[in-house]
Structure formats: structure tokens, C-alpha cells
Design a protein around this motif. Structure first.
Motif, PDB file in Angstrom:
ATOM      1  N   GLU A   2     -14.490 -27.456  -4.531  1.00  0.00           N
ATOM      2  CA  GLU A   2     -13.996 -27.953  -5.813  1.00  0.00           C
ATOM      3  C   GLU A   2     -15.114 -28.582  -6.627  1.00  0.00           C
ATOM      4  N   MET A   5     -17.159 -25.868  -8.199  1.00  0.00           N
ATOM      5  CA  MET A   5     -16.439 -25.278  -9.335  1.00  0.00           C
ATOM      6  C   MET A   5     -16.450 -26.228 -10.533  1.00  0.00           C
ATOM      7  N   ALA A   6     -16.300 -27.518 -10.295  1.00  0.00           N
ATOM      8  CA  ALA A   6     -16.312 -28.500 -11.378  1.00  0.00           C
ATOM      9  C   ALA A   6     -17.678 -28.512 -12.067  1.00  0.00           C
ATOM     10  N   TRP A   8     -19.814 -26.037 -12.151  1.00  0.00           N
ATOM     11  CA  TRP A   8     -19.953 -24.773 -12.873  1.00  0.00           C
ATOM     12  C   TRP A   8     -19.205 -24.842 -14.204  1.00  0.00           C
ATOM     13  N   GLU A   9     -17.998 -25.427 -14.187  1.00  0.00           N
ATOM     14  CA  GLU A   9     -17.231 -25.555 -15.424  1.00  0.00           C
ATOM     15  C   GLU A   9     -17.943 -26.466 -16.422  1.00  0.00           C
ATOM     16  N   GLN A  12     -20.689 -24.516 -17.988  1.00  0.00           N
ATOM     17  CA  GLN A  12     -20.161 -23.595 -18.992  1.00  0.00           C
ATOM     18  C   GLN A  12     -19.780 -24.341 -20.268  1.00  0.00           C
ATOM     19  N   SER A  13     -19.219 -25.531 -20.137  1.00  0.00           N
ATOM     20  CA  SER A  13     -18.866 -26.334 -21.314  1.00  0.00           C
ATOM     21  C   SER A  13     -20.114 -26.731 -22.092  1.00  0.00           C
TER      22      SER A  13
END
Length: 173
Positions: A2, A5-6, A8-9, A12-13
Motif C-alpha cells: 500500500e 502504491m501511495a 506512486w500515486e 503521478q499527482s
């Protein structure tokens, strides 16, 4: 997983907000797992990092332009996250309200059951024939009728002193 993934997000932001990939410039990303031993060695001096007047190992002070850019990115990221979570909170709230409403019986059926309840408040245990009649009148299933009476007795009956006396008399017989 998790956390990766956080990160990576977030990358991306940041890419969406600034147009610059976190890997551009320093070559590092937030999701890099391998540690570079040269980064932790204080004896290695890189003049490229000494672009400000703060000394070789002193704190790097951002320029006014950098501060403005960082503040703008921070505000945009804050607004984007706030709006993203606001939509999710609304979705969760609607789901909770939908589930809460799903458990309620229609008002006209409960009024029939309550009328029976008040007429038989001393001993609110309908016979099988009375339950069959209530099924016909309300359109509910027998299981729903049984559960409604079980819940109604738990909620209301034992707090009524006259019903408690009636129950004790029935038990003695």
C-alpha cells in the motif's frame, strides 16, 4: 504494498500538477528502494548542490521563485486531494444512508403491527393464526413478522411494569 502504491500515486499527482517527473533532475523517485551509499557519505562533496550562498554543508535556502512554485504546487495538491476525498466521503455517506434505509419496514405495515401490539400489550406473543393474518394484512414474510415482534419486545415490553407483572403471572401457570 500500500505504501508503494501511495507513493506512486503521489508521484503521478506531482507529475500532473508540475509537468515534471520526480525522476527528472536528481534521478531519484519517491519509490526508489535501493539506497545509494554515496548519498550517506558526508566526505563526498558535490559542488552542483552548492548553488546558494549557504556554505558547503549548510542548509539550502530556496529562492523566491522556488518558494512561490512550491507553495503553488502545495496548494494545488491540497485542493486536488481535498476534492478527491470529498467525492469518496460523499459516496461512503450515501452508502451508509442507503443501508440504513434498507432495514426499515414501510410505515403502513408497522402501523398494523403496532396496532396489534397495543391491543395485546399484556402478552404480545401472536399465535400462528394471528401471524398468518398479519402476513396477509402487511404483505411481509413470516420471518419479518417474527423478527419485528422479537425486536419490539426487546425495545419496549420489558420496560413496561404492567407487562412485567403479566409475564410473571403467565410463568406461574
Amino acid at each position: 504494498m500500500e505504501a508503494v502504491m501511495a507513493c506512486w500515486e503521489l508521484e503521478q499527482s506531482l507529475l500532473t500538477l508540475t509537468g515534471v517527473s520526480p525522476g527528472e533532475g536528481t534521478g531519484a523517485t519517491m519509490s526508489d528502494d535501493d539506497d545509494d551509499p554515496a548519498e550517506s557519505d558526508p566526505s563526498i562533496y558535490d559542488p552542483a548542490f552548492d548553488t546558494h550562498d549557504s556554505g558547503a554543508f549548510g542548509p539550502l535556502i530556496p529562492t523566491e521563485t522556488e518558494r512561490t512554485l512550491m507553495e503553488r504546487v502545495r496548494q494545488e495538491l491540497k485542493n486536488e486531494l481535498k476534492n478527491g476525498y470529498k467525492d469518496r466521503i460523499v459516496d461512503v455517506r450515501e452508502e451508509i444512508l442507503r443501508k440504513r434505509r434498507a432495514g426499515k419496514l414501510p410505515g403502513d405495515t408497522t402501523s398494523v403491527l403496532k396496532a396489534w401490539w397495543h391491543a395485546h400489550s399484556k402478552w404480545p406473543y401472536p399465535t400462528e393464526d394471528e401471524k398468518a393474518r398479519l402476513v396477509q394484512e402487511t404483505g411481509l414474510q413470516l420471518k419479518q413478522i417474527n423478527n419485528w415482534f422479537i425486536n419490539q419486545r426487546k425495545r419496549n415490553w420489558h420496560s413496561n411494569p404492567s407487562s412485567t407483572a403479566a409475564m410473571k403471572t403467565k410463568r406461574k401457570r
